[in-house]
Scaffold this motif. Structure first.
Motif, mmCIF file in Angstrom:
data_model
loop_
_atom_site.group_PDB
_atom_site.id
_atom_site.type_symbol
_atom_site.label_atom_id
_atom_site.label_comp_id
_atom_site.label_asym_id
_atom_site.label_seq_id
_atom_site.Cartn_x
_atom_site.Cartn_y
_atom_site.Cartn_z
ATOM 1 N N THR A 4 0.852 -1.192 0.000
ATOM 2 C CA THR A 4 0.000 0.000 0.000
ATOM 3 C C THR A 4 0.881 1.233 0.000
ATOM 4 O O THR A 4 1.854 1.309 0.741
ATOM 5 C CB THR A 4 -0.916 0.019 1.243
ATOM 6 N N GLU A 5 0.499 2.196 -0.829
ATOM 7 C CA GLU A 5 1.243 3.453 -0.881
ATOM 8 C C GLU A 5 0.266 4.621 -0.936
ATOM 9 O O GLU A 5 -0.845 4.485 -1.431
ATOM 10 C CB GLU A 5 2.187 3.477 -2.081
ATOM 11 N N ALA A 6 0.694 5.737 -0.392
ATOM 12 C CA ALA A 6 -0.073 6.979 -0.515
ATOM 13 C C ALA A 6 0.328 7.622 -1.835
ATOM 14 O O ALA A 6 1.517 7.754 -2.136
ATOM 15 C CB ALA A 6 0.221 7.910 0.655
ATOM 16 N N THR A 58 -4.932 9.634 -0.466
ATOM 17 C CA THR A 58 -5.383 8.581 -1.373
ATOM 18 C C THR A 58 -4.442 7.409 -1.198
ATOM 19 O O THR A 58 -3.225 7.575 -1.291
ATOM 20 C CB THR A 58 -5.359 9.040 -2.840
ATOM 21 N N LEU A 59 -5.002 6.248 -0.953
ATOM 22 C CA LEU A 59 -4.206 5.039 -0.799
ATOM 23 C C LEU A 59 -4.408 4.145 -2.011
ATOM 24 O O LEU A 59 -5.523 4.034 -2.532
ATOM 25 C CB LEU A 59 -4.620 4.291 0.469
ATOM 26 N N GLY A 64 2.737 -6.060 -7.195
ATOM 27 C CA GLY A 64 3.780 -5.809 -8.176
ATOM 28 C C GLY A 64 3.511 -4.460 -8.818
ATOM 29 O O GLY A 64 3.507 -3.438 -8.139
ATOM 30 N N GLU A 65 3.212 -4.449 -10.093
ATOM 31 C CA GLU A 65 2.888 -3.212 -10.798
ATOM 32 C C GLU A 65 1.387 -3.054 -11.032
ATOM 33 O O GLU A 65 0.952 -2.065 -11.613
ATOM 34 C CB GLU A 65 3.621 -3.182 -12.145
ATOM 35 N N VAL A 66 0.594 -4.022 -10.592
ATOM 36 C CA VAL A 66 -0.837 -4.035 -10.881
ATOM 37 C C VAL A 66 -1.622 -3.348 -9.757
ATOM 38 O O VAL A 66 -1.558 -3.786 -8.606
ATOM 39 C CB VAL A 66 -1.350 -5.486 -11.068
ATOM 40 N N PRO A 67 -2.383 -2.289 -10.076
ATOM 41 C CA PRO A 67 -3.223 -1.652 -9.059
ATOM 42 C C PRO A 67 -4.444 -2.527 -8.769
ATOM 43 O O PRO A 67 -5.131 -2.952 -9.701
ATOM 44 C CB PRO A 67 -3.627 -0.328 -9.709
ATOM 45 N N VAL A 68 -4.682 -2.818 -7.481
ATOM 46 C CA VAL A 68 -5.756 -3.752 -7.138
ATOM 47 C C VAL A 68 -6.783 -3.181 -6.163
ATOM 48 O O VAL A 68 -7.857 -3.765 -5.999
ATOM 49 C CB VAL A 68 -5.198 -5.084 -6.599
ATOM 50 N N ALA A 69 -6.485 -2.065 -5.505
ATOM 51 C CA ALA A 69 -7.437 -1.502 -4.541
ATOM 52 C C ALA A 69 -7.083 -0.048 -4.259
ATOM 53 O O ALA A 69 -5.928 0.361 -4.400
ATOM 54 C CB ALA A 69 -7.418 -2.299 -3.240
ATOM 55 N N THR A 70 -8.094 0.698 -3.845
ATOM 56 C CA THR A 70 -7.880 2.099 -3.500
ATOM 57 C C THR A 70 -8.925 2.552 -2.488
ATOM 58 O O THR A 70 -9.997 1.944 -2.350
ATOM 59 C CB THR A 70 -7.926 2.997 -4.756
ATOM 60 N N ALA A 71 -8.610 3.611 -1.803
ATOM 61 C CA ALA A 71 -9.528 4.310 -0.899
ATOM 62 C C ALA A 71 -8.922 5.674 -0.634
ATOM 63 O O ALA A 71 -7.703 5.858 -0.748
ATOM 64 C CB ALA A 71 -9.716 3.550 0.413
ATOM 65 N N ALA A 72 -9.783 6.621 -0.278
ATOM 66 C CA ALA A 72 -9.300 7.978 -0.021
ATOM 67 C C ALA A 72 -10.148 8.611 1.070
ATOM 68 O O ALA A 72 -11.172 8.059 1.494
ATOM 69 C CB ALA A 72 -9.362 8.809 -1.303
ATOM 70 N N ALA A 73 -9.722 9.782 1.506
ATOM 71 C CA ALA A 73 -10.493 10.552 2.488
ATOM 72 C C ALA A 73 -10.278 12.035 2.226
ATOM 73 O O ALA A 73 -9.224 12.447 1.740
ATOM 74 C CB ALA A 73 -10.071 10.199 3.910
ATOM 75 N N LEU A 106 -8.575 0.846 7.956
ATOM 76 C CA LEU A 106 -7.795 1.041 9.183
ATOM 77 C C LEU A 106 -6.657 2.032 8.950
ATOM 78 O O LEU A 106 -6.347 2.852 9.834
ATOM 79 C CB LEU A 106 -7.267 -0.297 9.688
ATOM 80 N N ASP A 107 -6.040 1.988 7.791
ATOM 81 C CA ASP A 107 -4.987 2.934 7.447
ATOM 82 C C ASP A 107 -5.555 4.356 7.396
ATOM 83 O O ASP A 107 -4.979 5.293 7.967
ATOM 84 C CB ASP A 107 -4.362 2.544 6.108
ATOM 85 N N LEU A 108 -6.710 4.538 6.731
ATOM 86 C CA LEU A 108 -7.336 5.861 6.679
ATOM 87 C C LEU A 108 -7.664 6.372 8.078
ATOM 88 O O LEU A 108 -7.447 7.546 8.391
ATOM 89 C CB LEU A 108 -8.608 5.828 5.832
#
Length: 162
Positions: A4-6, A58-59, A64-73, A106-108
């Motif tokens: 996970t990265e911001a 935004t998380l 690998g290089e494939v985006p698989v999930a996101t969430a933001a606040a 939980l990260d958010l």
């Protein structure tokens, strides 16, 4: 292995996940949206607009290089100094059931606490029971409508004290 990265709200990998999210929810809610009068539909669509400069975080989850999930606040319209609103939690089909949504939430929440926020709010649709289960399992409670929402049939609102 996922990481996970911001990132920026405007990151093209996030944008691609948002396209997939809207394709899925557009199909899910097509019948109820088609039944709305044009002015109500316009208000409903407008309520989903996001100004990139408003996003606090935004998380992005990648495998690998494939985006698989996101969430933001972003700061909520009702209480921007003390409350964040969760935006666009989405996990691709192949990665559902692995706990990524929970990790993102939980990260958010931790980032919100660090930023001095006291509560988190979110809006979701009535036809998304997996989302309801996730939010309720994390301690979110049903709440009343808050701006800019209230035009979609069956909207659900949740709030959690951090």
């Amino acid at each position: 292995m996922t990481a996970t990265e911001a990132v920026e709200w405007t990151d093209p990998r996030v944008a691609a996940l948002h396209v997939a999210l809207f394709a899925e929810t557009g199909t899910l809610y097509k019948e109820s949206l088609d039944a709305l009068p044009p002015e109500t539909l316009a208000a409903a669509r407008a309520s989903l607009a996001v100004e990139p400069s408003e996003i606090a975080v935004t998380l992005l989850v990648v495998d690998g290089e494939v985006p698989v999930a996101t969430a933001a606040a972003r700061p909520s319209q009702a209480a921007p100094e003390t409350e964040w609103e969760v935006k666009r939690v989405y996990v691709t089909d192949d990665y559902r059931g692995r706990g990524l949504s929970k990790e993102l939430m939980l990260d958010l929440e931790q980032r919100a606490r660090t930023a001095g926020m006291l509560t988190m709010v979110l809006q979701t649709g009535a036809l998304q029971p997996a989302a309801h289960g996730l939010y309720e399992s994390l301690g979110y409670e049903r709440a009343g409508v808050y701006p800019p929402y209230g035009s979609f049939p069956g909207e659900r609102f949740y709030r959690k004290t951090l």
